[in-house]
Design a protein around this motif. Structure first.
Motif, PDB file in Angstrom:
ATOM      1  N   ASP A 191       0.853  -1.195   0.000  1.00  0.00           N
ATOM      2  CA  ASP A 191       0.000   0.000   0.000  1.00  0.00           C
ATOM      3  C   ASP A 191       0.889   1.246   0.000  1.00  0.00           C
ATOM      4  O   ASP A 191       0.959   1.994   0.971  1.00  0.00           O
ATOM      5  CB  ASP A 191      -0.927  -0.029   1.216  1.00  0.00           C
ATOM      6  CG  ASP A 191      -1.974   1.074   1.170  1.00  0.00           C
ATOM      7  OD1 ASP A 191      -2.062   1.772   0.133  1.00  0.00           O
ATOM      8  OD2 ASP A 191      -2.689   1.242   2.165  1.00  0.00           O
ATOM      9  N   THR A 192       1.554   1.466  -1.136  1.00  0.00           N
ATOM     10  CA  THR A 192       2.533   2.549  -1.219  1.00  0.00           C
ATOM     11  C   THR A 192       1.886   3.934  -1.216  1.00  0.00           C
ATOM     12  O   THR A 192       2.574   4.921  -0.991  1.00  0.00           O
ATOM     13  CB  THR A 192       3.421   2.398  -2.464  1.00  0.00           C
ATOM     14  OG1 THR A 192       2.589   2.341  -3.627  1.00  0.00           O
ATOM     15  CG2 THR A 192       4.271   1.132  -2.377  1.00  0.00           C
ATOM     16  N   ASP A 193       0.570   4.026  -1.452  1.00  0.00           N
ATOM     17  CA  ASP A 193      -0.070   5.342  -1.400  1.00  0.00           C
ATOM     18  C   ASP A 193      -0.009   5.952   0.000  1.00  0.00           C
ATOM     19  O   ASP A 193      -0.180   7.158   0.153  1.00  0.00           O
ATOM     20  CB  ASP A 193      -1.529   5.268  -1.865  1.00  0.00           C
ATOM     21  CG  ASP A 193      -1.644   5.274  -3.381  1.00  0.00           C
ATOM     22  OD1 ASP A 193      -0.631   5.533  -4.069  1.00  0.00           O
ATOM     23  OD2 ASP A 193      -2.754   5.017  -3.889  1.00  0.00           O
ATOM     24  N   LYS A 194       0.280   5.156   1.009  1.00  0.00           N
ATOM     25  CA  LYS A 194       0.412   5.673   2.369  1.00  0.00           C
ATOM     26  C   LYS A 194       1.748   6.398   2.570  1.00  0.00           C
ATOM     27  O   LYS A 194       2.034   6.899   3.642  1.00  0.00           O
ATOM     28  CB  LYS A 194       0.296   4.527   3.389  1.00  0.00           C
ATOM     29  CG  LYS A 194      -1.064   3.844   3.408  1.00  0.00           C
ATOM     30  CD  LYS A 194      -2.082   4.686   4.119  1.00  0.00           C
ATOM     31  CE  LYS A 194      -3.347   3.999   4.526  1.00  0.00           C
ATOM     32  NZ  LYS A 194      -4.181   3.361   3.600  1.00  0.00           N
ATOM     33  N   VAL A 195       2.570   6.462   1.511  1.00  0.00           N
ATOM     34  CA  VAL A 195       3.853   7.167   1.593  1.00  0.00           C
ATOM     35  C   VAL A 195       3.657   8.676   1.492  1.00  0.00           C
ATOM     36  O   VAL A 195       4.594   9.442   1.725  1.00  0.00           O
ATOM     37  CB  VAL A 195       4.824   6.671   0.486  1.00  0.00           C
ATOM     38  CG1 VAL A 195       4.466   7.265  -0.876  1.00  0.00           C
ATOM     39  CG2 VAL A 195       6.275   6.983   0.837  1.00  0.00           C
ATOM     40  N   LEU A 196       2.439   9.126   1.199  1.00  0.00           N
ATOM     41  CA  LEU A 196       2.206  10.555   0.973  1.00  0.00           C
ATOM     42  C   LEU A 196       2.618  11.407   2.165  1.00  0.00           C
ATOM     43  O   LEU A 196       3.314  12.406   2.017  1.00  0.00           O
ATOM     44  CB  LEU A 196       0.733  10.801   0.619  1.00  0.00           C
ATOM     45  CG  LEU A 196       0.231  10.076  -0.632  1.00  0.00           C
ATOM     46  CD1 LEU A 196      -1.255  10.320  -0.831  1.00  0.00           C
ATOM     47  CD2 LEU A 196       1.010  10.489  -1.862  1.00  0.00           C
ATOM     48  N   ARG A 197       2.183  11.034   3.361  1.00  0.00           N
ATOM     49  CA  ARG A 197       2.530  11.827   4.543  1.00  0.00           C
ATOM     50  C   ARG A 197       4.032  11.792   4.845  1.00  0.00           C
ATOM     51  O   ARG A 197       4.635  12.849   5.058  1.00  0.00           O
ATOM     52  CB  ARG A 197       1.702  11.399   5.748  1.00  0.00           C
ATOM     53  CG  ARG A 197       1.938  12.302   6.949  1.00  0.00           C
ATOM     54  CD  ARG A 197       0.896  12.113   8.049  1.00  0.00           C
ATOM     55  NE  ARG A 197       1.135  12.953   9.186  1.00  0.00           N
ATOM     56  CZ  ARG A 197       0.875  14.243   9.252  1.00  0.00           C
ATOM     57  NH1 ARG A 197       0.340  14.858   8.212  1.00  0.00           N
ATOM     58  NH2 ARG A 197       1.141  14.944  10.332  1.00  0.00           N
ATOM     59  N   PRO A 198       4.672  10.609   4.871  1.00  0.00           N
ATOM     60  CA  PRO A 198       6.131  10.623   5.081  1.00  0.00           C
ATOM     61  C   PRO A 198       6.887  11.459   4.053  1.00  0.00           C
ATOM     62  O   PRO A 198       7.848  12.150   4.401  1.00  0.00           O
ATOM     63  CB  PRO A 198       6.522   9.139   4.999  1.00  0.00           C
ATOM     64  CG  PRO A 198       5.292   8.415   5.430  1.00  0.00           C
ATOM     65  CD  PRO A 198       4.148   9.234   4.888  1.00  0.00           C
ATOM     66  N   LEU A 199       6.450  11.436   2.791  1.00  0.00           N
ATOM     67  CA  LEU A 199       7.112  12.263   1.772  1.00  0.00           C
ATOM     68  C   LEU A 199       6.923  13.740   2.063  1.00  0.00           C
ATOM     69  O   LEU A 199       7.861  14.530   1.920  1.00  0.00           O
ATOM     70  CB  LEU A 199       6.551  11.954   0.386  1.00  0.00           C
ATOM     71  CG  LEU A 199       7.218  10.844  -0.404  1.00  0.00           C
ATOM     72  CD1 LEU A 199       6.578  10.706  -1.767  1.00  0.00           C
ATOM     73  CD2 LEU A 199       8.701  11.064  -0.541  1.00  0.00           C
ATOM     74  N   ALA A 200       5.713  14.113   2.475  1.00  0.00           N
ATOM     75  CA  ALA A 200       5.459  15.518   2.819  1.00  0.00           C
ATOM     76  C   ALA A 200       6.309  15.942   4.011  1.00  0.00           C
ATOM     77  O   ALA A 200       6.827  17.063   4.051  1.00  0.00           O
ATOM     78  CB  ALA A 200       3.977  15.731   3.104  1.00  0.00           C
ATOM     79  N   VAL A 201       6.482  15.050   4.981  1.00  0.00           N
ATOM     80  CA  VAL A 201       7.340  15.340   6.140  1.00  0.00           C
ATOM     81  C   VAL A 201       8.777  15.593   5.673  1.00  0.00           C
ATOM     82  O   VAL A 201       9.424  16.555   6.104  1.00  0.00           O
ATOM     83  CB  VAL A 201       7.292  14.192   7.173  1.00  0.00           C
ATOM     84  CG1 VAL A 201       8.389  14.343   8.220  1.00  0.00           C
ATOM     85  CG2 VAL A 201       5.924  14.126   7.836  1.00  0.00           C
ATOM     86  N   LEU A 202       9.283  14.753   4.785  1.00  0.00           N
ATOM     87  CA  LEU A 202      10.647  14.937   4.271  1.00  0.00           C
ATOM     88  C   LEU A 202      10.760  16.252   3.497  1.00  0.00           C
ATOM     89  O   LEU A 202      11.752  16.962   3.624  1.00  0.00           O
ATOM     90  CB  LEU A 202      11.044  13.762   3.379  1.00  0.00           C
ATOM     91  CG  LEU A 202      11.170  12.405   4.064  1.00  0.00           C
ATOM     92  CD1 LEU A 202      11.529  11.329   3.043  1.00  0.00           C
ATOM     93  CD2 LEU A 202      12.185  12.435   5.194  1.00  0.00           C
TER      94      LEU A 202
END
Length: 194
Positions: A84-95
């Motif tokens: 479920d790679t769509d859950k990477v959105l928040r970690p990417l925004a944090v970075l």
């Protein structure tokens, strides 16, 4: 200086096509960060939009220059379906918000840690920042502004991140290359580090 984000989005669209999804995150005291999803064949790419609105500033500088300084956006490429790679959105925004929040200058060779899995069940908790200019060309801005660089992110397992701290980014990338590592596999195992 004109707003760079419309130019950045236009560059992303010309290189990756039309985004099929987008999400926005705003952290207290920071500008809004969007993450755009582009699907092309058997690869999904997530690109940040908003990190380049301001140049990254040296945290030791007394005053941040509003025009000069490195600018970047982040791009992560993975194969869909296995996680479920769509859950990477928040970690990417944090970075992408880390230059504003922590005063980091994100550059090739750096490790960025998200403090947890990149997405549910991911074996990766950090990424290696790779060189720009491959997938999405740098976006030149009017002088004296630095160009916007589109930095690929390569997911790292905790063991790879620890090994990279000792041996360097180049040595880890060489291990991946020699091991035939599929860096787009969202559930890959750590490369052999013996």
């Amino acid at each position: 200086m004109a707003d760079v984000l419309p130019l950045v989005e236009a560059r992303l669209r010309s290189a990756l096509g039309e985004p099929d999804a987008r999400a926005a995150v705003t952290f207290l005291g920071t500008d809004r960060i969007e993450v755009l999803r582009f699907t092309e064949g058997d690869v999904v790419r997530y690109a940040t939009l908003g990190m380049s609105a301001q140049p990254m500033a040296d945290p030791t500088a007394v005053l941040a220059d509003p025009v000069k300084g490195p600018r970047a956006e982040l791009v992560l490429s993975v194969r869909p379906g296995a996680a479920d790679t769509d859950k990477v959105l928040r970690p990417l925004a944090v970075l992408a918000a880390s230059p504003q929040v922590e005063g980091l200058i994100v550059a090739p060779g750096a490790s960025l840690d998200v403090g947890g899995a990149l997405w549910p069940g991911a074996p990766f908790t950090s990424v290696l920042v790779a060189e720009s200019g491959g997938l999405v060309e740098d976006l030149e801005l009017d002088a004296p502004a630095d160009p916007v660089r589109f930095l690929p992110l390569l997911p790292m397992t905790p063991n790879e991140a620890a090994w990279k701290r000792v041996h360097g980014a180049g040595a880890l990338q060489e291990r991946w290359l020699n091991g035939g590592t599929d860096l787009r596999d969202p559930s890959r195992r750590s490369v052999s580090l013996d």
